[in-house]
Design a protein around this motif. Structure first.
Motif, mmCIF file in Angstrom:
data_model
loop_
_atom_site.group_PDB
_atom_site.id
_atom_site.type_symbol
_atom_site.label_atom_id
_atom_site.label_comp_id
_atom_site.label_asym_id
_atom_site.label_seq_id
_atom_site.Cartn_x
_atom_site.Cartn_y
_atom_site.Cartn_z
ATOM 1 N N THR A 190 5.628 -8.020 -14.526
ATOM 2 C CA THR A 190 4.378 -8.732 -14.256
ATOM 3 C C THR A 190 4.575 -9.801 -13.194
ATOM 4 O OG1 THR A 190 3.567 -8.349 -16.489
ATOM 5 C CG2 THR A 190 2.570 -10.169 -15.289
ATOM 6 N N LYS A 191 5.661 -10.554 -13.308
ATOM 7 C CA LYS A 191 5.948 -11.619 -12.339
ATOM 8 C C LYS A 191 6.092 -11.050 -10.936
ATOM 9 C CE LYS A 191 9.687 -14.766 -10.996
ATOM 10 N NZ LYS A 191 10.069 -13.936 -9.818
ATOM 11 N N ASP A 192 6.867 -9.981 -10.791
ATOM 12 C CA ASP A 192 7.077 -9.398 -9.470
ATOM 13 C C ASP A 192 5.800 -8.750 -8.934
ATOM 14 O OD1 ASP A 192 9.696 -10.221 -9.492
ATOM 15 O OD2 ASP A 192 10.505 -8.279 -10.110
ATOM 16 N N PHE A 193 5.050 -8.090 -9.812
ATOM 17 C CA PHE A 193 3.795 -7.461 -9.405
ATOM 18 C C PHE A 193 2.841 -8.498 -8.837
ATOM 19 C CE2 PHE A 193 -0.401 -5.656 -9.908
ATOM 20 C CZ PHE A 193 -0.234 -4.306 -9.671
ATOM 21 N N ARG A 194 2.711 -9.622 -9.537
ATOM 22 C CA ARG A 194 1.804 -10.680 -9.111
ATOM 23 C C ARG A 194 2.250 -11.271 -7.775
ATOM 24 N NH1 ARG A 194 1.097 -13.029 -14.097
ATOM 25 N NH2 ARG A 194 2.995 -14.218 -13.829
ATOM 26 N N GLN A 195 3.554 -11.480 -7.627
ATOM 27 C CA GLN A 195 4.072 -12.061 -6.386
ATOM 28 C C GLN A 195 3.899 -11.104 -5.216
ATOM 29 O OE1 GLN A 195 8.013 -13.759 -6.633
ATOM 30 N NE2 GLN A 195 8.345 -13.609 -4.441
ATOM 31 N N LEU A 196 4.146 -9.809 -5.446
ATOM 32 C CA LEU A 196 3.986 -8.824 -4.384
ATOM 33 C C LEU A 196 2.537 -8.733 -3.930
ATOM 34 C CD1 LEU A 196 6.326 -6.109 -5.888
ATOM 35 C CD2 LEU A 196 6.645 -7.170 -3.641
ATOM 36 N N LEU A 197 1.602 -8.768 -4.880
ATOM 37 C CA LEU A 197 0.186 -8.725 -4.525
ATOM 38 C C LEU A 197 -0.202 -9.927 -3.675
ATOM 39 C CD1 LEU A 197 -2.604 -7.467 -4.727
ATOM 40 C CD2 LEU A 197 -2.912 -8.634 -6.924
ATOM 41 N N GLU A 198 0.320 -11.084 -4.031
ATOM 42 C CA GLU A 198 0.034 -12.292 -3.259
ATOM 43 C C GLU A 198 0.581 -12.171 -1.843
ATOM 44 O OE1 GLU A 198 1.292 -16.970 -3.632
ATOM 45 O OE2 GLU A 198 0.610 -15.941 -5.450
ATOM 46 N N GLU A 199 1.795 -11.629 -1.717
ATOM 47 C CA GLU A 199 2.414 -11.483 -0.402
ATOM 48 C C GLU A 199 1.651 -10.478 0.463
ATOM 49 O OE1 GLU A 199 6.368 -10.381 -1.466
ATOM 50 O OE2 GLU A 199 6.969 -12.425 -2.004
ATOM 51 N N ILE A 200 1.248 -9.357 -0.125
ATOM 52 C CA ILE A 200 0.492 -8.357 0.628
ATOM 53 C C ILE A 200 -0.863 -8.918 1.051
ATOM 54 C CG2 ILE A 200 -0.658 -6.116 0.488
ATOM 55 C CD1 ILE A 200 1.614 -5.206 -1.358
ATOM 56 N N SER A 201 -1.483 -9.690 0.179
ATOM 57 C CA SER A 201 -2.782 -10.286 0.506
ATOM 58 C C SER A 201 -2.668 -11.204 1.715
ATOM 59 C CB SER A 201 -3.332 -11.055 -0.697
ATOM 60 O OG SER A 201 -3.514 -10.191 -1.795
ATOM 61 N N LEU A 202 -1.583 -11.960 1.787
ATOM 62 C CA LEU A 202 -1.364 -12.826 2.946
ATOM 63 C C LEU A 202 -1.234 -11.985 4.217
ATOM 64 C CD1 LEU A 202 1.099 -15.821 3.186
ATOM 65 C CD2 LEU A 202 0.888 -14.175 5.027
ATOM 66 N N LEU A 203 -0.432 -10.919 4.146
ATOM 67 C CA LEU A 203 -0.227 -10.074 5.316
ATOM 68 C C LEU A 203 -1.522 -9.386 5.749
ATOM 69 C CD1 LEU A 203 3.176 -8.501 4.232
ATOM 70 C CD2 LEU A 203 2.839 -10.081 6.140
ATOM 71 N N MET A 204 -2.313 -8.934 4.785
ATOM 72 C CA MET A 204 -3.582 -8.275 5.108
ATOM 73 C C MET A 204 -4.587 -9.250 5.699
ATOM 74 S SD MET A 204 -4.266 -5.556 2.049
ATOM 75 C CE MET A 204 -5.690 -4.891 2.943
ATOM 76 N N ALA A 205 -4.582 -10.477 5.198
ATOM 77 C CA ALA A 205 -5.527 -11.481 5.698
ATOM 78 C C ALA A 205 -5.318 -11.742 7.181
ATOM 79 C CB ALA A 205 -5.388 -12.773 4.901
ATOM 80 N N TYR A 206 -4.101 -11.582 7.639
ATOM 81 C CA TYR A 206 -3.807 -11.722 9.071
ATOM 82 C C TYR A 206 -4.644 -10.737 9.879
ATOM 83 C CZ TYR A 206 -0.999 -11.700 13.379
ATOM 84 O OH TYR A 206 -0.595 -11.774 14.681
ATOM 85 N N GLU A 207 -4.763 -9.506 9.369
ATOM 86 C CA GLU A 207 -5.527 -8.470 10.072
ATOM 87 C C GLU A 207 -7.032 -8.680 9.902
ATOM 88 O OE1 GLU A 207 -5.984 -5.473 12.657
ATOM 89 O OE2 GLU A 207 -4.044 -6.282 12.030
ATOM 90 N N VAL A 208 -7.448 -9.059 8.703
ATOM 91 C CA VAL A 208 -8.877 -9.234 8.430
ATOM 92 C C VAL A 208 -9.469 -10.359 9.290
ATOM 93 C CG1 VAL A 208 -10.566 -9.811 6.636
ATOM 94 C CG2 VAL A 208 -8.652 -8.307 6.095
ATOM 95 N N THR A 209 -8.654 -11.344 9.611
ATOM 96 C CA THR A 209 -9.137 -12.492 10.397
ATOM 97 C C THR A 209 -8.823 -12.356 11.885
ATOM 98 O OG1 THR A 209 -7.078 -13.696 9.917
ATOM 99 C CG2 THR A 209 -8.940 -14.074 8.442
ATOM 100 N N ARG A 210 -8.359 -11.189 12.313
ATOM 101 C CA ARG A 210 -7.931 -10.999 13.704
ATOM 102 C C ARG A 210 -9.049 -11.278 14.706
ATOM 103 N NH1 ARG A 210 -3.961 -8.451 16.470
ATOM 104 N NH2 ARG A 210 -2.944 -7.697 14.595
ATOM 105 N N ASP A 211 -10.294 -10.978 14.328
ATOM 106 C CA ASP A 211 -11.391 -11.115 15.296
ATOM 107 C C ASP A 211 -12.139 -12.439 15.163
ATOM 108 O OD1 ASP A 211 -12.580 -10.597 12.863
ATOM 109 O OD2 ASP A 211 -14.058 -9.195 13.650
ATOM 110 N N LEU A 212 -11.557 -13.421 14.489
ATOM 111 C CA LEU A 212 -12.209 -14.730 14.437
ATOM 112 C C LEU A 212 -12.326 -15.300 15.849
ATOM 113 C CD1 LEU A 212 -10.491 -16.456 11.359
ATOM 114 C CD2 LEU A 212 -12.848 -15.636 11.507
ATOM 115 N N PRO A 213 -13.474 -15.851 16.183
ATOM 116 C CA PRO A 213 -13.639 -16.404 17.532
ATOM 117 C C PRO A 213 -12.826 -17.684 17.718
ATOM 118 C CG PRO A 213 -15.554 -16.887 16.178
ATOM 119 C CD PRO A 213 -14.693 -15.980 15.363
ATOM 120 N N VAL A 214 -12.402 -17.902 18.948
ATOM 121 C CA VAL A 214 -11.655 -19.121 19.278
ATOM 122 C C VAL A 214 -12.284 -19.786 20.497
ATOM 123 C CG1 VAL A 214 -9.464 -18.317 18.317
ATOM 124 C CG2 VAL A 214 -10.006 -17.834 20.704
#
Length: 209
Positions: free
Chosen positions: A26-50
């Motif tokens: 459970t501990k590793d599953f939760r940590q892995l999900l958090e890590e993947i979410s961070l990596l995915m958020a990088y892509e989801v926010t790629r088109d934010l205007p600057v």
């Protein structure tokens, strides 16, 4: 039709393989999900205007980039979506977090909202709806509609693993909502579980089974 993106990255693929395994704690599953979410958020926010801003380094003045336009709102679908929030917040610490809870009516089999609390300025934000599993697509499509009903127009859906059936349901219902997943699996089985999937994400995140 909305954009559908599988976020292909070696680190994400490696971590998903670990999450799929039955003996992952459970501990590793939760940590892995958090890590993947961070990596995915990088892509989801790629088109934010600057926009350009002038700053001063220790050497001289220069022009840098600053995010402009809409801020971010994160809305997990309870309960499994909670496991994805901290990873995104690590990348976007100023994001505000709402929550939406659904259950399936035993008679009509339709999703029913039992809780929805969004940031007060949600309509001014890009809303990222998060849920680890996009199986039948019913809950995700309903959650997005409930959020739209409250005036939000800039919405993206971020999931860990999806079945083709669920992707189609969300795209048909919300052709304006882009979908981001870490893996597109084969199909749903007779119990509406994703194959090969990783089991019940909520139970594995919180250790309830």
């Amino acid at each position: 039709m909305s954009k559908f993106t599988v976020v292909n990255h070696p680190l994400i693929a490696h971590k998903i393989t670990m999450m799929r395994q039955t003996d992952t704690s459970t501990k590793d599953f939760r940590q892995l999900l958090e890590e993947i979410s961070l990596l995915m958020a990088y892509e989801v926010t790629r088109d934010l205007p600057v926009k350009d801003i002038e700053i001063e380094t220790p050497i001289c003045k220069t022009i840098g980039k600053e995010i402009s336009g809409r801020a971010i709102g994160i809305v997990p679908i309870l309960r499994a979506g909670l496991g994805m929030v901290n990873g995104i917040l690590t990348l976007v610490p100023n994001a505000k977090v709402g929550h939406i809870g659904l259950y399936r009516d035993p008679k009509t089999h339709q999703p029913v909202e039992y809780y929805c609390k969004l940031p007060a300025d949600a309509t001014e934000r890009r809303i990222i709806v998060v849920d680890p599993m996009l199986a039948t697509g019913g809950s995700a499509a309903a959650a997005i509609q409930f959020i739209k009903d409250r005036g939000c127009t800039d919405i993206k859906l971020m999931c860990l693993i999806a079945a083709p059936e669920g992707v189609k349901v969300v795209q048909d219902a919300h052709p304006d909502v882009d979908i981001y997943v870490a893996a597109l699996d084969e199909k749903l089985n007779e119990n509406a579980y994703i194959v090969p999937g990783l089991g019940d994400a909520g139970d594995r995140i919180f250790g309830t089974k």
